[in-house]
Design a protein around this motif. Structure first.
Motif, PDB file in Angstrom:
ATOM      1  N   GLU A 105       0.829  -1.227   0.000  1.00 29.84           N
ATOM      2  CA  GLU A 105       0.000   0.000   0.000  1.00 29.84           C
ATOM      3  C   GLU A 105       0.861   1.273   0.000  1.00 29.84           C
ATOM      4  OE1 GLU A 105      -1.704  -1.367   3.754  1.00 29.84           O
ATOM      5  OE2 GLU A 105      -3.551  -0.381   3.138  1.00 29.84           O
ATOM      6  N   ILE A 106       2.011   1.201   0.678  1.00 29.28           N
ATOM      7  CA  ILE A 106       2.886   2.396   0.737  1.00 29.28           C
ATOM      8  C   ILE A 106       3.540   2.591  -0.629  1.00 29.28           C
ATOM      9  CG2 ILE A 106       4.746   3.560   2.003  1.00 29.28           C
ATOM     10  CD1 ILE A 106       4.422   1.409   4.192  1.00 29.28           C
ATOM     11  N   GLY A 117       4.552  -2.834  10.210  1.00 27.97           N
ATOM     12  CA  GLY A 117       3.589  -3.466   9.297  1.00 27.97           C
ATOM     13  C   GLY A 117       3.811  -4.950   9.112  1.00 27.97           C
ATOM     14  N   GLY A 118       2.766  -5.586   8.622  1.00 27.12           N
ATOM     15  CA  GLY A 118       2.853  -7.008   8.295  1.00 27.12           C
ATOM     16  C   GLY A 118       2.783  -7.948   9.489  1.00 27.12           C
ATOM     17  N   LEU A 119       2.236  -7.450  10.621  1.00 28.84           N
ATOM     18  CA  LEU A 119       2.115  -8.321  11.801  1.00 28.84           C
ATOM     19  C   LEU A 119       0.694  -8.856  11.964  1.00 28.84           C
ATOM     20  CD1 LEU A 119       4.145  -6.466  14.600  1.00 28.84           C
ATOM     21  CD2 LEU A 119       4.885  -8.252  13.035  1.00 28.84           C
ATOM     22  N   GLY A 120      -0.150  -8.535  10.992  1.00 26.46           N
ATOM     23  CA  GLY A 120      -1.572  -8.907  11.092  1.00 26.46           C
ATOM     24  C   GLY A 120      -1.796 -10.395  10.913  1.00 26.46           C
ATOM     25  N   ILE A 150      -1.182   4.708   0.876  1.00 30.56           N
ATOM     26  CA  ILE A 150      -1.041   5.363   2.179  1.00 30.56           C
ATOM     27  C   ILE A 150       0.310   6.072   2.239  1.00 30.56           C
ATOM     28  CG2 ILE A 150      -2.544   3.837   3.543  1.00 30.56           C
ATOM     29  CD1 ILE A 150      -0.003   2.440   4.542  1.00 30.56           C
ATOM     30  N   VAL A 151       0.333   7.108   3.045  1.00 27.62           N
ATOM     31  CA  VAL A 151       1.567   7.875   3.218  1.00 27.62           C
ATOM     32  C   VAL A 151       2.328   7.261   4.387  1.00 27.62           C
ATOM     33  CG1 VAL A 151       2.490  10.164   3.756  1.00 27.62           C
ATOM     34  CG2 VAL A 151       0.440   9.945   2.348  1.00 27.62           C
ATOM     35  N   ASN A 152       3.642   7.187   4.210  1.00 28.98           N
ATOM     36  CA  ASN A 152       4.462   6.506   5.211  1.00 28.98           C
ATOM     37  C   ASN A 152       4.718   7.391   6.431  1.00 28.98           C
ATOM     38  OD1 ASN A 152       6.139   4.792   6.501  1.00 28.98           O
ATOM     39  ND2 ASN A 152       7.721   4.714   4.918  1.00 28.98           N
ATOM     40  N   THR A 153       3.661   7.642   7.175  1.00 30.99           N
ATOM     41  CA  THR A 153       3.822   8.503   8.354  1.00 30.99           C
ATOM     42  C   THR A 153       4.561   7.766   9.476  1.00 30.99           C
ATOM     43  OG1 THR A 153       1.655   7.822   9.159  1.00 30.99           O
ATOM     44  CG2 THR A 153       1.746   9.867   7.896  1.00 30.99           C
ATOM     45  N   ASN A 154       4.508   6.433   9.459  1.00 29.51           N
ATOM     46  CA  ASN A 154       5.229   5.698  10.513  1.00 29.51           C
ATOM     47  C   ASN A 154       6.724   5.995  10.465  1.00 29.51           C
ATOM     48  OD1 ASN A 154       2.916   4.527  11.395  1.00 29.51           O
ATOM     49  ND2 ASN A 154       3.284   2.504  10.514  1.00 29.51           N
ATOM     50  N   PRO A 161       3.499  -2.987  14.866  1.00 31.05           N
ATOM     51  CA  PRO A 161       2.299  -3.071  14.032  1.00 31.05           C
ATOM     52  C   PRO A 161       2.182  -1.855  13.105  1.00 31.05           C
ATOM     53  CG  PRO A 161       1.732  -2.533  16.303  1.00 31.05           C
ATOM     54  CD  PRO A 161       3.195  -2.809  16.291  1.00 31.05           C
ATOM     55  N   GLY A 162       1.497  -2.010  11.980  1.00 29.63           N
ATOM     56  CA  GLY A 162       1.382  -0.931  10.996  1.00 29.63           C
ATOM     57  C   GLY A 162       0.493   0.233  11.407  1.00 29.63           C
ATOM     58  N   PRO A 163      -0.692  -0.021  11.985  1.00 28.07           N
ATOM     59  CA  PRO A 163      -1.589   1.116  12.247  1.00 28.07           C
ATOM     60  C   PRO A 163      -0.955   2.136  13.195  1.00 28.07           C
ATOM     61  CG  PRO A 163      -2.792  -0.964  12.368  1.00 28.07           C
ATOM     62  CD  PRO A 163      -1.334  -1.321  12.271  1.00 28.07           C
ATOM     63  N   PRO A 164      -0.883   3.400  12.789  1.00 26.69           N
ATOM     64  CA  PRO A 164      -0.220   4.408  13.623  1.00 26.69           C
ATOM     65  C   PRO A 164      -0.779   4.509  15.037  1.00 26.69           C
ATOM     66  CG  PRO A 164      -0.593   5.266  11.418  1.00 26.69           C
ATOM     67  CD  PRO A 164      -1.277   3.941  11.465  1.00 26.69           C
ATOM     68  N   ASP A 210       0.613 -11.139   5.735  1.00 24.84           N
ATOM     69  CA  ASP A 210       1.360 -10.563   6.846  1.00 24.84           C
ATOM     70  C   ASP A 210       2.497 -11.516   7.214  1.00 24.84           C
ATOM     71  OD1 ASP A 210      -0.157  -8.173   7.237  1.00 24.84           O
ATOM     72  OD2 ASP A 210      -1.762  -9.401   8.054  1.00 24.84           O
TER      73      ASP A 210
HETATM   74  P1  ATP Z   1      -3.049  -5.314  11.142  1.00 25.08           P
HETATM   75  O1  ATP Z   1      -2.949  -6.163  12.373  1.00 25.08           O
HETATM   76  O2  ATP Z   1      -4.090  -4.216  11.291  1.00 25.08           O
HETATM   77  O3  ATP Z   1      -3.164  -6.096   9.855  1.00 25.08           O
HETATM   78  P2  ATP Z   1      -0.245  -4.933  10.449  1.00 25.08           P
HETATM   79  O4  ATP Z   1       0.796  -4.816  11.500  1.00 25.08           O
HETATM   80  O5  ATP Z   1      -0.295  -6.193   9.667  1.00 25.08           O
HETATM   81  O6  ATP Z   1      -1.639  -4.536  11.089  1.00 25.08           O
HETATM   82  P3  ATP Z   1      -0.382  -3.652   7.921  1.00 25.08           P
HETATM   83  O7  ATP Z   1      -1.428  -4.671   7.556  1.00 25.08           O
HETATM   84  O8  ATP Z   1       0.885  -3.648   7.187  1.00 25.08           O
HETATM   85  O9  ATP Z   1      -0.033  -3.750   9.466  1.00 25.08           O
HETATM   86  O10 ATP Z   1      -1.017  -2.219   7.892  1.00 25.08           O
HETATM   87  C1  ATP Z   1      -2.263  -1.984   8.525  1.00 25.08           C
HETATM   88  C2  ATP Z   1      -2.647  -0.515   8.313  1.00 25.08           C
HETATM   89  O11 ATP Z   1      -1.750   0.308   9.045  1.00 25.08           O
HETATM   90  C3  ATP Z   1      -2.537  -0.018   6.876  1.00 25.08           C
HETATM   91  O12 ATP Z   1      -3.679  -0.289   6.135  1.00 25.08           O
HETATM   92  C4  ATP Z   1      -2.350   1.456   7.088  1.00 25.08           C
HETATM   93  O13 ATP Z   1      -3.579   2.090   7.326  1.00 25.08           O
HETATM   94  C5  ATP Z   1      -1.504   1.526   8.362  1.00 25.08           C
HETATM   95  N1  ATP Z   1      -0.072   1.569   8.049  1.00 25.08           N
HETATM   96  C6  ATP Z   1       0.745   0.522   7.764  1.00 25.08           C
HETATM   97  N2  ATP Z   1       2.001   0.916   7.530  1.00 25.08           N
HETATM   98  C7  ATP Z   1       1.990   2.261   7.656  1.00 25.08           C
HETATM   99  C8  ATP Z   1       2.997   3.273   7.531  1.00 25.08           C
HETATM  100  N3  ATP Z   1       4.260   2.944   7.256  1.00 25.08           N
HETATM  101  N4  ATP Z   1       2.638   4.560   7.744  1.00 25.08           N
HETATM  102  C9  ATP Z   1       1.346   4.863   8.053  1.00 25.08           C
HETATM  103  N5  ATP Z   1       0.363   3.967   8.197  1.00 25.08           N
HETATM  104  C10 ATP Z   1       0.666   2.682   7.989  1.00 25.08           C
END
Ligand code: ATP
Length: 421
Positions: free
Chosen positions: A18-19, A74-77, A24-28, A159-162, A82
């Motif tokens: 997605e980034i 990210g990618g811990l879902g 999505i913008v990479n605010t993380n 985790p990905g969600p900010p 993931d």
């Molecule tokens: P989840 O348990 O929700 O699946 P996850 O750790 O697997 O979380 P991702 O699936 O990679 O994370 O991303 C989940 C959401 O987090 C994305 O859809 C996005 O809204 C937000 N997100 C992920 N990476 C970033 C990033 N680098 N900057 C900002 N927001 C992000």
């Protein structure tokens, strides 16, 4: 220092297709890097990789060759794509085990929401051996630090969600990392309005050239200037004192008259000041369409100082709600100092406020003429010393730019009226 670890450098590796495709913008990355900078941890490189285990493995391996610590987000879902944890465990030669505390937390998370926990959610409680686990207070996936003592390297997975990452980083990861660093950095920003970056820089040039701790660096953003003061040391309080001494020194210079705060924004400073003085603000907006009101109400607690405003886009509304006279509109037009002045007086009266601020102008891209070009905005201010207007000639850098600049000028005018300077 704990074990073998010393974290002098770190890299950020964000995972998510997605980034890469701009969804999505990479605010993380911005958030993590600013926190690392505050800790004095060097960063020379950042990377984003899609949800592909081979590429992830490749980029992580390279990052680990360069830095003491790699922070991933990210990618811990729970879903099939993931794969961050599995890939890290594989690269570092670890197997995954079911972490009991995380499983219990997951079960109670789902129970509390009366949602059935599916099997793939259990996957989130699987942790690489030899990890420090960070609880997730705002979501399901725990974070973790996988430590490789032999090589003195650490991989941190977040985790990905900010809204999950920010508290985990602030409350768990930073205290964890601080075991492995020697110096702390403290930064404070002096907020300046009404003086350009080059003028500010020339006034504090001497200070900037001669100060090494703290350092002083100017930044310009959205018509504002900031001086970022950064002190380095072994103790947070001592660093904060060094910053405060420098802030005081800069307040004594010519720049001092344009400083509206430290580590704040125009709107936060305005709401705080109006509260302090017991004043109420009212807004009449044409070209900004409510942007000033939105910005003020972004500040929590603004209801104490702001009852409301009028978005008076049409002349009819300027007349009927704000009492702008038909003659004024006919003779001088909607974009004129006379109209701005009557709008400010009108809204102040309508809302029974102490300060009325009005904006009327040409935001573009259309609607400009030779006499009244795009970017021409009149600001009206009505306060205890009467009503005055200001003509703003904002650079025609697009509609958004004109509206944001006009909004900032309106906030600044209100701050001046509340006698902050
Ligand atoms: P989840 O348990 O929700 O699946 P996850 O750790 O697997 O979380 P991702 O699936 O990679 O994370 O991303 C989940 C959401 O987090 C994305 O859809 C996005 O809204 C937000 N997100 C992920 N990476 C970033 C990033 N680098 N900057 C900002 N927001 C992000």
């Amino acid at each position: 220092m704990k074990n073998n670890f010393r974290v002098e450098s770190a890299e950020i590796l964000c995972v998510g297709t997605e980034i890469l495709i701009g969804d999505i913008v990479n605010t993380n990355a911005a958030y993590i890097s600013s926190r690392l900078a505050e800790m004095g941890i060097n960063q020379y490189h950042q990377e984003v990789v899609g949800d592909n285990p081979d590429r992830l493995r490749f980029y992580l391996k390279n990052a680990l060759d360069r830095a003491d610590c790699v922070i991933m987000s990210g990618g811990l879902g729970p879903t099939y794509d993931d794969l961050t944890k599995e890939t890290v465990a594989d690269l570092m030669g670890r197997s995954l085990y079911l972490h009991e505390r995380s499983l219990e937390r997951l079960e109670s998370y789902f129970k509390g929401r009366q949602i059935k926990m599916t099997d793939n959610n259990r996957k989130q409680a699987m942790i690489p051996e030899g990890s420090v686990v960070f609880d997730n207070d705002c979501g399901t996936a725990p974070g973790m630090a996988v430590e490789d003592e032999e090589k003195g390297k650490i991989v941190i997975l977040l985790p990905g969600p900010p809204r999950e990452l920010h508290p985990m980083l602030d409350n768990s990861v930073i205290p964890y990392l601080s075991q492995f660093t020697e110096s702390v950095f403290v930064s404070k920003n002096i907020n300046i309005f009404g003086m350009g970056e080059s003028t500010v820089a020339s006034i504090v040039d001497d200070i900037m050239q001669t100060s090494t701790n703290p350092t002083v660096a100017p930044y310009a953003k959205d018509s504002e200037v900031r001086l970022r003061i950064t002190a380095k040391g072994s103790d947070k309080d001592a660093c904060a004192s060094l910053c405060d001494e420098m802030i005081e020194r800069i307040r004594q210079t010519e720049v001092g008259r344009c400083i509206y705060g430290v580590d704040t924004s125009l709107e936060e400073a305005l709401v705080a000041r109006l509260k302090e003085k017991g004043l109420k603000l009212a807004l009449a907006e044409s070209c900004t369409g409510g942007m000033v009101a939105k910005t003020v109400t972004d500040v929590s607690g603004s209801s104490a100082v702001f009852d409301g405003g009028v978005v008076s886009y049409a002349n009819e509304v300027k007349k009927s709600l704000l009492g702008v006279s038909a003659d004024t509109l006919d003779c001088f037009g909607a974009v004129s100092e006379q109209t701005a002045s009557e709008m400010a007086e009108g809204v102040k009266k309508l809302m029974n406020a102490d300060i009325g601020i009005a904006l009327t102008g040409i935001a573009g891209p259309g609607g400009g003429s030779e006499e009244k070009p795009v970017g021409l905005v009149y600001l009206g201010v009505s306060g205890k010393n009467g009503t005055f207007t200001k003509e703003l000639r904002i650079r025609n850098n697009g509609r958004d730019y004109v509206r944001v600049s006009a909004t900032k000028q309106a906030l600044y005018a209100a701050l001046c009226e509340a006698e902050i300077f």
